[in-house]
Design a protein around this motif. Structure first.
Motif, PDB file in Angstrom:
ATOM      1  N   LYS A 181       5.266  -7.949   4.183  1.00  0.00           N
ATOM      2  CA  LYS A 181       6.460  -7.478   3.476  1.00  0.00           C
ATOM      3  C   LYS A 181       7.630  -7.316   4.444  1.00  0.00           C
ATOM      4  CE  LYS A 181       3.630  -4.760   0.248  1.00  0.00           C
ATOM      5  NZ  LYS A 181       3.765  -5.538  -0.979  1.00  0.00           N
ATOM      6  N   TRP A 182       7.381  -6.633   5.534  1.00  0.00           N
ATOM      7  CA  TRP A 182       8.463  -6.344   6.481  1.00  0.00           C
ATOM      8  C   TRP A 182       8.922  -7.603   7.225  1.00  0.00           C
ATOM      9  CZ3 TRP A 182       7.161  -2.137   4.042  1.00  0.00           C
ATOM     10  CH2 TRP A 182       7.980  -1.005   4.121  1.00  0.00           C
ATOM     11  N   ALA A 183       8.081  -8.661   7.244  1.00  0.00           N
ATOM     12  CA  ALA A 183       8.451  -9.907   7.901  1.00  0.00           C
ATOM     13  C   ALA A 183       9.204 -10.855   6.964  1.00  0.00           C
ATOM     14  CB  ALA A 183       7.198 -10.613   8.424  1.00  0.00           C
ATOM     15  N   SER A 184       9.240 -10.532   5.674  1.00  0.00           N
ATOM     16  CA  SER A 184       9.859 -11.411   4.696  1.00  0.00           C
ATOM     17  C   SER A 184      11.346 -11.111   4.542  1.00  0.00           C
ATOM     18  CB  SER A 184       9.165 -11.248   3.333  1.00  0.00           C
ATOM     19  OG  SER A 184       9.866 -11.936   2.326  1.00  0.00           O
ATOM     20  N   GLU A 185      12.169 -12.155   4.626  1.00  0.00           N
ATOM     21  CA  GLU A 185      13.610 -11.982   4.474  1.00  0.00           C
ATOM     22  C   GLU A 185      13.979 -11.612   3.041  1.00  0.00           C
ATOM     23  OE1 GLU A 185      15.561 -15.494   5.793  1.00  0.00           O
ATOM     24  OE2 GLU A 185      15.003 -15.238   7.906  1.00  0.00           O
ATOM     25  N   SER A 186      13.137 -11.943   2.084  1.00  0.00           N
ATOM     26  CA  SER A 186      13.453 -11.675   0.680  1.00  0.00           C
ATOM     27  C   SER A 186      12.967 -10.304   0.211  1.00  0.00           C
ATOM     28  CB  SER A 186      12.833 -12.760  -0.209  1.00  0.00           C
ATOM     29  OG  SER A 186      11.416 -12.727  -0.112  1.00  0.00           O
ATOM     30  N   TYR A 187      12.266  -9.581   1.073  1.00  0.00           N
ATOM     31  CA  TYR A 187      11.738  -8.275   0.687  1.00  0.00           C
ATOM     32  C   TYR A 187      12.691  -7.170   1.140  1.00  0.00           C
ATOM     33  CZ  TYR A 187       8.494  -4.367   0.104  1.00  0.00           C
ATOM     34  OH  TYR A 187       7.911  -3.184  -0.283  1.00  0.00           O
ATOM     35  N   SER A 188      13.083  -6.319   0.211  1.00  0.00           N
ATOM     36  CA  SER A 188      13.995  -5.226   0.543  1.00  0.00           C
ATOM     37  C   SER A 188      13.199  -3.986   0.907  1.00  0.00           C
ATOM     38  CB  SER A 188      14.909  -4.907  -0.641  1.00  0.00           C
ATOM     39  OG  SER A 188      15.686  -3.757  -0.374  1.00  0.00           O
ATOM     40  N   THR A 189      13.453  -3.464   2.107  1.00  0.00           N
ATOM     41  CA  THR A 189      12.781  -2.243   2.556  1.00  0.00           C
ATOM     42  C   THR A 189      13.625  -0.995   2.300  1.00  0.00           C
ATOM     43  OG1 THR A 189      13.700  -2.443   4.791  1.00  0.00           O
ATOM     44  CG2 THR A 189      11.591  -3.528   4.362  1.00  0.00           C
ATOM     45  N   ALA A 190      14.817  -1.167   1.716  1.00  0.00           N
ATOM     46  CA  ALA A 190      15.757  -0.052   1.579  1.00  0.00           C
ATOM     47  C   ALA A 190      15.182   1.102   0.762  1.00  0.00           C
ATOM     48  CB  ALA A 190      17.051  -0.546   0.953  1.00  0.00           C
ATOM     49  N   SER A 191      14.416   0.769  -0.295  1.00  0.00           N
ATOM     50  CA  SER A 191      13.913   1.830  -1.164  1.00  0.00           C
ATOM     51  C   SER A 191      12.841   2.681  -0.496  1.00  0.00           C
ATOM     52  CB  SER A 191      13.356   1.227  -2.458  1.00  0.00           C
ATOM     53  OG  SER A 191      12.352   0.282  -2.175  1.00  0.00           O
ATOM     54  N   TRP A 192      12.315   2.248   0.654  1.00  0.00           N
ATOM     55  CA  TRP A 192      11.301   3.018   1.378  1.00  0.00           C
ATOM     56  C   TRP A 192      11.926   4.080   2.277  1.00  0.00           C
ATOM     57  CZ3 TRP A 192       5.997   2.331   0.702  1.00  0.00           C
ATOM     58  CH2 TRP A 192       5.611   1.209  -0.020  1.00  0.00           C
ATOM     59  N   GLY A 193      13.253   4.128   2.356  1.00  0.00           N
ATOM     60  CA  GLY A 193      13.908   5.167   3.147  1.00  0.00           C
ATOM     61  C   GLY A 193      13.519   5.117   4.615  1.00  0.00           C
ATOM     62  N   ASP A 194      13.091   6.267   5.130  1.00  0.00           N
ATOM     63  CA  ASP A 194      12.743   6.380   6.553  1.00  0.00           C
ATOM     64  C   ASP A 194      11.300   5.980   6.856  1.00  0.00           C
ATOM     65  OD1 ASP A 194      15.294   7.323   7.163  1.00  0.00           O
ATOM     66  OD2 ASP A 194      14.728   9.409   6.775  1.00  0.00           O
ATOM     67  N   PHE A 195      10.569   5.532   5.845  1.00  0.00           N
ATOM     68  CA  PHE A 195       9.196   5.091   6.063  1.00  0.00           C
ATOM     69  C   PHE A 195       9.171   3.933   7.057  1.00  0.00           C
ATOM     70  CE2 PHE A 195       5.666   2.249   4.601  1.00  0.00           C
ATOM     71  CZ  PHE A 195       4.612   3.062   4.985  1.00  0.00           C
ATOM     72  N   LYS A 196       8.249   3.958   8.018  1.00  0.00           N
ATOM     73  CA  LYS A 196       8.259   3.021   9.136  1.00  0.00           C
ATOM     74  C   LYS A 196       7.524   1.708   8.860  1.00  0.00           C
ATOM     75  CE  LYS A 196       8.688   6.703  12.598  1.00  0.00           C
ATOM     76  NZ  LYS A 196      10.120   6.425  12.789  1.00  0.00           N
TER      77      LYS A 196
END
Length: 472
Positions: A66-81
């Motif tokens: 997920k974190w390696a994908s350019e199309s996946y947004s991590t914004a909704s996870w906030g400060d989660f690492k």
């Protein structure tokens, strides 16, 4: 994880219980005393569609992917690492660290929805290349690497997709073995296909057609107690005229809410107060301003802003005919309050660009929170501070008040407590009073299906869970 299903208003249909989370890929989970460590125990004997064991390695891999994908947004996870917070304890145990105890509810909500899917590492690794280590290209055209009730057998772009039941699905092999999804672009044609019996389920049916189809005893038009898809009218506050609070509040009172529900949605909608699900435990909508059409109040507020009348443009996408009709109704009723509304219709692509860029004066669209927690509802649609890219950029003072209440609730370990509920209520009251985001109504499900189907589920992401269907 997932939200379990519970009975609701329509017989034979279920809804998700958004206050509860149960196992899916995991069998169960434990939470540390400080609320910062979640330990997930994997489902014993669980496999992907090819029979490969699903273990802790698949969970760690899925977060890395997920974190390696350019199309996946991590914004909704906030400060989660992300993957740095995910640890394999042993083959059947995963520990995940979260940034605060209060984030736990939304964390589970993210795991239970589109953002939290777990994938088969074995299948994806087998189709990876040196240049594409996570098989992103292959997975865009092939199915079978997910762990849902179905996998994609074939697809024809813009025409058809065929799904086949996953025999190893966590909740048992689906009763319905094959599902054919066909693209029918015209809503009236979709309604006609339901009436003739040529299809067993159709979605995005117009409310007036739903009202007609509801008279057919062989069809079900579902109704739920708390619909979560709502009509969202954003008054863009980074420019005149809606940088003026009085003008926004005036227009909020110039919208014919009840008439919209009856004339546009054929009664298949309910009034909306804020955007937190009213069924949220510990939360109440008491004290949040009611949405009422009040011409005299609208005129008075407009006069306080130093105006007798106001011309502005309301922008809508041509892809949503109900919203086009709604704009025309607003245009008619708001004129009595001094608002001369020009309706601008854009293609879906043009509208998306205008919405994200906050370039218009006012925009109308459907919206929903795909994670039904109060924190997600408050932080996903509104950007803190003075961010010019936010369509709802309030004044600094309002931002401070709103975020103080949100942060107070987020600081509590139990975001479903009565104490947290008071802060969520206060934040929503501030938001509704600010009138930058006007929640006109919440609309009922747009699906229609044959009475031969039982087990239809109303879900946060508006997808049909065919794996829960029984067909007589």
């Amino acid at each position: 994880m997932r939200n379990p299903y519970i009975d609701d208003e329509t017989e034979g249909c279920v809804v998700q219980d958004f206050n509860t989370y149960v196992g899916y890929v995991a069998d169960s989970y434990d939470v540390s005393e400080d609320g910062l460590t979640y330990t997930f125990h994997m489902r014993d004997g669980y496999t992907d569609v090819e029979g490969n064991a699903i273990t802790a390695d698949d969970v760690v891999y899925s977060f890395e992917r997920k974190w390696a994908s350019e199309s996946y947004s991590t914004a909704s996870w906030g400060d989660f690492k992300g993957p740095d917070a995910v640890t394999k304890v042993d083959d059947m145990t995963v520990q995940i660290e979260i940034p605060s105890a209060g984030f736990g509810l939304t964390f589970l909500g993210l795991l239970a929805n589109l953002q939290g899917h777990i994938y088969s590492k074995t299948i994806l690794d087998a189709n990876a290349t040196k240049d594409d280590p996570y098989a992103m290209t292959w997975s865009a055209q092939n199915g079978g690497w997910g762990l849902g009730p179905y996998y994609m057998e074939s697809q024809t772009a813009d025409q058809e997709m065929v799904l086949v039941a996953n025999p190893n699905y966590a909740y048992g092999e689906p009763e319905v073995k094959k599902v054919t999804l066909r693209v029918v672009t015209d809503a009236g044609t979709r309604a006609s296909l339901m009436k003739s019996g040529d299809v067993i389920l159709s979605e995005d049916i117009l409310p007036n057609d739903q009202a007609t189809l509801a008279e057919d005893s062989s069809l079900t038009v579902p109704v739920v107690g708390d619909p979560i898809e709502y009509v969202d009218l954003t008054l863009v506050t980074n420019k005149a005229p809606f940088n003026d609070l009085k003008v926004r509040q005036a227009f909020m009172n110039a919208i014919p809410y009840e008439q919209i529900i009856e004339e546009v949605y054929a009664g298949r909608a309910v009034l909306k107060k804020g955007n937190i699900n009213p069924s949220t435990k510990g939360y109440t909508t008491d004290g949040i301003p009611d949405m009422v059409y009040d011409v005299d109040k609208a005129k008075s507020l407009l006069a306080e802003a130093g105006m007798d009348s106001l011309d502005f443009t309301l922008t809508v996408s041509t892809a949503t005919q109900d919203l086009v009709n709604l704009c025309i109704l607003i245009q008619s009723y708001a004129a009595d309050a001094g608002f001369n509304v020009e309706v601008e219709q854009l293609s879906a692509a043009e509208f998306g660009t205008a919405r994200s860029g906050a370039t218009k004066q006012a925009i109308l669209y459907r919206n929903r929170a795909q994670v039904q927690t109060p924190e997600y509802s408050c932080i996903t649609f509104f950007k803190p501070g003075d961010d010019p890219s936010s369509p709802s950029r309030w004044s600094d003072e309002l931002n401070d008040q709103f975020w103080d209440e949100v942060d107070a609730a987020r600081a509590l370990p139990d975001q479903l407590s009565d104490e947290a509920g008071e802060h969520w209520n206060a934040a929503q009251t501030i938001m509704v009073t600010a009138a930058a985001e006007i929640f006109i109504c919440a609309i009922q499900p747009t699906q229609v299906f044959s009475n031969s189907i039982t087990g239809w589920a109303y879900r946060s992401e508006n997808q049909n869970d065919f794996g829960n269907f029984s067909i007589s």
